[in-house]
Design an enzyme around this catalytic site. Sequence first.
Site, short mmCIF file in Angstrom:
data_model
loop_
_atom_site.label_atom_id
_atom_site.label_comp_id
_atom_site.label_asym_id
_atom_site.label_seq_id
_atom_site.Cartn_x
_atom_site.Cartn_y
_atom_site.Cartn_z
CB ALA A 159 37.46 49.84 44.32
CE LYS A 160 29.77 45.86 40.12
NZ LYS A 160 28.85 45.47 41.18
CB SER A 161 37.58 45.20 44.23
OG SER A 161 37.24 44.98 45.58
CE1 TYR A 165 29.17 42.58 44.59
CE2 TYR A 165 31.30 43.56 44.11
CZ TYR A 165 29.92 43.63 44.12
OH TYR A 165 29.29 44.76 43.66
#
Length: 314
Positions: A159-161, A165
């Site tokens: 998941a690019k959550s 980051y």
Amino acid sequence: MNSLIPTEKIWLNGAFIRWEEATIHVLSHVVSYASSVFEGIRCYETAGGPAIFRVDRHMRRLIDSARIYRMEMPWTAEQLSDAARELVAVNGMRSCYIRPIVLRGYGPLGVYSGENPVEVFMACWEWGAYLGEDGLARGIDACVSSWNRMAPNTLPVLAKSSANYMNSQLIRMEAIANGYHEGIALDASGNVSEGSGENVFVVREGRILTPPLGSSVLEGITRDTVIRLAADLGIAVQETPIAREMLYIADEVFLAGTAAEITPVRSVDRIPVGSGARGPITEGLQREFSAIARGLRPDRHGWLTLTEVCEHAL
Ligand SMILES: Cc1ncc(COP(=O)(O)O)c(C=O)c1O
């Protein structure tokens, strides 16, 4: 550095609003709990007009990221791709970076987020070379980070959550504080994982290696692009766990990501990579990638979506 120059319009839940109006309340769920998923997409200037690179694949990943986090997504990948094309057109961009964000908004403020509204924003702005023009040509200096990427069963890396980051920020802040351009993180078992915002590739004796998805990496779209372009050029890419020390004895190392594109690494932990300059395989892949993205070579993989066809939407 890459400064943020406002454009005119931002897409919000199906309508365009002014850049200044795209605000959220400080008590929105996302602010306290990082409950958002997002994408980073590039749109390149081509002779046929602005062309968005692999937009379908990015929107599919956005929907997948939302699904992993049980966020109800009211838009299909196709609708979001159309919105991205309109966004580029209404802002009159020739090339830009596109950032869709799906977030949990204002409502109850406990960890459980089931009652907070899901909002979908999409903005675009001009963005140059992420690791510098010089970095694209001469390579960057990287270090192996003291921070690992997330262990399995902690935060999902597919998941690019935004939560992921926070880890990326630790990697990058440490790298910059110590005089490097970028940090490369290891996974929980000590193998090479990825950069703070890029996948990692290693070239050794004419073969390209990259960590598999099981090494806590984002399934990068540029990663996939590199794998396909390498195949076109007759170079094998092996997805395999990579020991840290391989970074020190590789002939070439490069990073791949939407923002960083294909960026050579000229040293790792102050040890020169190969000759300490961009290597021929990296350069060949950069050339091929750049030519296709800018419409200078036939779009043989169907990666470009021209935006001009939706000018009627203005
Ligand atoms: C941690 C991380 N890995 C890899 C990538 C590369 O992914 P993509 O090529 O889809 O931009 C990114 C960039 O989004 C990233 O942030």
